[in-house]
Design a protein around this motif. Structure first.
Motif, PDB file in Angstrom:
ATOM      1  N   ARG A   1       0.869  -1.034   0.045  1.00  0.00           N
ATOM      2  CA  ARG A   1       0.016  -0.272  -0.150  1.00  0.00           C
ATOM      3  C   ARG A   1       0.839   1.201   0.051  1.00  0.00           C
ATOM      4  N   TRP A   2       1.857   1.324   0.553  1.00  0.00           N
ATOM      5  CA  TRP A   2       2.900   2.400   0.728  1.00  0.00           C
ATOM      6  C   TRP A   2       4.234   1.951   0.545  1.00  0.00           C
ATOM      7  N   PRO A   3       4.541   1.684  -0.509  1.00  0.00           N
ATOM      8  CA  PRO A   3       5.831   1.317  -1.057  1.00  0.00           C
ATOM      9  C   PRO A   3       7.128   2.208  -0.408  1.00  0.00           C
ATOM     10  N   GLN A   4       6.793   3.436  -0.454  1.00  0.00           N
ATOM     11  CA  GLN A   4       7.899   4.435  -0.125  1.00  0.00           C
ATOM     12  C   GLN A   4       8.226   4.294   1.628  1.00  0.00           C
ATOM     13  N   ILE A   5       7.452   3.851   2.191  1.00  0.00           N
ATOM     14  CA  ILE A   5       7.626   3.792   3.676  1.00  0.00           C
ATOM     15  C   ILE A   5       8.738   2.539   3.841  1.00  0.00           C
ATOM     16  N   GLN A   6       9.964   2.724   4.440  1.00  0.00           N
ATOM     17  CA  GLN A   6      10.871   1.924   4.733  1.00  0.00           C
ATOM     18  C   GLN A   6      10.412   0.905   5.830  1.00  0.00           C
ATOM     19  N   ARG A   7      11.048  -0.345   5.747  1.00  0.00           N
ATOM     20  CA  ARG A   7      10.577  -1.474   6.716  1.00  0.00           C
ATOM     21  C   ARG A   7      11.621  -1.949   7.196  1.00  0.00           C
TER      22      ARG A   7
ATOM     23  N   PHE B   1      14.287 -13.631  17.169  1.00  0.00           N
ATOM     24  CA  PHE B   1      14.253 -14.993  16.458  1.00  0.00           C
ATOM     25  C   PHE B   1      14.749 -14.791  15.239  1.00  0.00           C
ATOM     26  N   ALA B   2      16.187 -15.193  14.948  1.00  0.00           N
ATOM     27  CA  ALA B   2      16.875 -14.936  13.622  1.00  0.00           C
ATOM     28  C   ALA B   2      17.008 -16.240  12.549  1.00  0.00           C
ATOM     29  N   SER B   3      16.114 -16.818  12.224  1.00  0.00           N
ATOM     30  CA  SER B   3      16.521 -17.926  11.326  1.00  0.00           C
ATOM     31  C   SER B   3      16.667 -17.478   9.958  1.00  0.00           C
ATOM     32  N   PRO B   4      17.600 -18.231   9.120  1.00  0.00           N
ATOM     33  CA  PRO B   4      17.684 -17.624   7.782  1.00  0.00           C
ATOM     34  C   PRO B   4      16.275 -17.712   6.975  1.00  0.00           C
TER      35      PRO B   4
ATOM     36  N   PHE C   1      17.254  -5.919   8.825  1.00  0.00           N
ATOM     37  CA  PHE C   1      16.916  -6.586   9.902  1.00  0.00           C
ATOM     38  C   PHE C   1      17.719  -6.069  11.177  1.00  0.00           C
ATOM     39  N   LEU C   2      17.030  -5.985  12.174  1.00  0.00           N
ATOM     40  CA  LEU C   2      17.740  -5.806  13.464  1.00  0.00           C
ATOM     41  C   LEU C   2      17.419  -6.899  14.380  1.00  0.00           C
ATOM     42  N   SER C   3      18.452  -7.288  15.318  1.00  0.00           N
ATOM     43  CA  SER C   3      18.126  -8.401  16.037  1.00  0.00           C
ATOM     44  C   SER C   3      18.063  -7.694  17.562  1.00  0.00           C
ATOM     45  N   LYS C   4      17.100  -8.349  18.355  1.00  0.00           N
ATOM     46  CA  LYS C   4      16.875  -7.788  19.896  1.00  0.00           C
ATOM     47  C   LYS C   4      18.182  -8.730  20.688  1.00  0.00           C
ATOM     48  N   PRO C   5      18.558  -8.144  21.606  1.00  0.00           N
ATOM     49  CA  PRO C   5      18.805  -6.515  21.832  1.00  0.00           C
ATOM     50  C   PRO C   5      19.601  -5.876  20.741  1.00  0.00           C
ATOM     51  N   TRP C   6      18.936  -4.718  20.578  1.00  0.00           N
ATOM     52  CA  TRP C   6      19.611  -4.014  19.431  1.00  0.00           C
ATOM     53  C   TRP C   6      21.034  -3.261  19.970  1.00  0.00           C
ATOM     54  N   ASP C   7      21.883  -2.920  19.087  1.00  0.00           N
ATOM     55  CA  ASP C   7      22.949  -1.833  19.278  1.00  0.00           C
ATOM     56  C   ASP C   7      22.456  -0.350  19.016  1.00  0.00           C
TER      57      ASP C   7
ATOM     58  N   ARG D   1      20.335   3.450  15.177  1.00  0.00           N
ATOM     59  CA  ARG D   1      20.255   5.009  14.568  1.00  0.00           C
ATOM     60  C   ARG D   1      20.590   4.837  13.418  1.00  0.00           C
ATOM     61  N   THR D   2      21.777   4.236  12.838  1.00  0.00           N
ATOM     62  CA  THR D   2      22.292   4.221  11.430  1.00  0.00           C
ATOM     63  C   THR D   2      21.347   3.770  10.301  1.00  0.00           C
ATOM     64  N   THR D   3      20.544   2.696  11.023  1.00  0.00           N
ATOM     65  CA  THR D   3      19.477   1.986  10.158  1.00  0.00           C
ATOM     66  C   THR D   3      18.275   2.928   9.802  1.00  0.00           C
ATOM     67  N   LEU D   4      17.959   3.797  10.939  1.00  0.00           N
ATOM     68  CA  LEU D   4      17.096   4.620  10.700  1.00  0.00           C
ATOM     69  C   LEU D   4      17.151   5.881   9.976  1.00  0.00           C
ATOM     70  N   MET D   5      18.304   6.376   9.951  1.00  0.00           N
ATOM     71  CA  MET D   5      18.989   7.555   9.184  1.00  0.00           C
ATOM     72  C   MET D   5      18.953   6.861   7.674  1.00  0.00           C
TER      73      MET D   5
END
Length: 168
Positions: A91-97, A103-106, A121-127, A132-136
């Motif tokens: 619906r909103w392809p411009q929104i980044q996901r 749970f990080a299975s391949p 993809f960010l794993s919990k707990p995140w750095d 911040r870099t991912t969001l920027m």
């Protein structure tokens, strides 16, 4: 006074705050994300489930203010993170996901990449710096896509007008 300090003192413009939707079924995770992201100049909307997250996006759309990024947990009751992010992509392809999970299975990553075209993809707990870099970078990608859509629409309008002139 350094040039940077002078520029900051002279500038009255406050940096624009970017909207982010955080979706997780754990209130403590949402609270932590909200606290961290607000300190990084983001406005955070939260939702406790995939269904609620999608509803929040519909509300944002009707108010004319879509978030630049959706960060979603993978494992949630009902609509999981991949299902939510797939709907966002459609619906909103411009929104980044961004997919956030412990749970990080391949298979999960492959599925999310193929179905949702996740930005990261960010794993919990995140750095914190990684978040911040991912969001920027996700926000920069969002701005580029929004600008591309605007320019494409502008060119289509100009082409339509030129066709009209040619026909006349």
């Amino acid at each position: 006074m350094t040039p940077q300090a002078l520029a900051e003192a002279v500038s009255d413009d406050q940096p624009e705050r970017t909207w982010v939707l955080a979706v997780d079924d754990e209130p403590s995770i949402l609270s932590c994300l909200k606290r961290e992201l607000r300190s990084e100049n983001f406005e955070v909307i939260t939702a406790g489930s995939g269904t609620e997250g999608y509803q929040r996006l519909l509300e944002c759309e009707s108010s004319g203010t879509l978030p630049a990024v959706v960060i979603s947990d993978f494992r949630m009751p009902g609509m999981d993170g991949v299902q939510l992010l797939e709907k966002v992509k459609q619906r909103w392809p411009q929104i980044q996901r961004v997919l956030l999970t412990a749970f990080a299975s391949p298979h999960v990553l492959e599925d999310a990449i193929n179905r949702c075209e996740i930005h990261r993809f960010l794993s919990k707990p995140w750095d914190r710096s990684n978040l911040r870099t991912t969001l920027m970078t996700a926000c920069a990608q969002n701005r580029l896509m929004v600008e591309n859509l605007r320019l494409t629409s502008q060119l289509e309008g100009q082409n339509h007008q030129l066709r009209q002139w040619n026909e006349d």
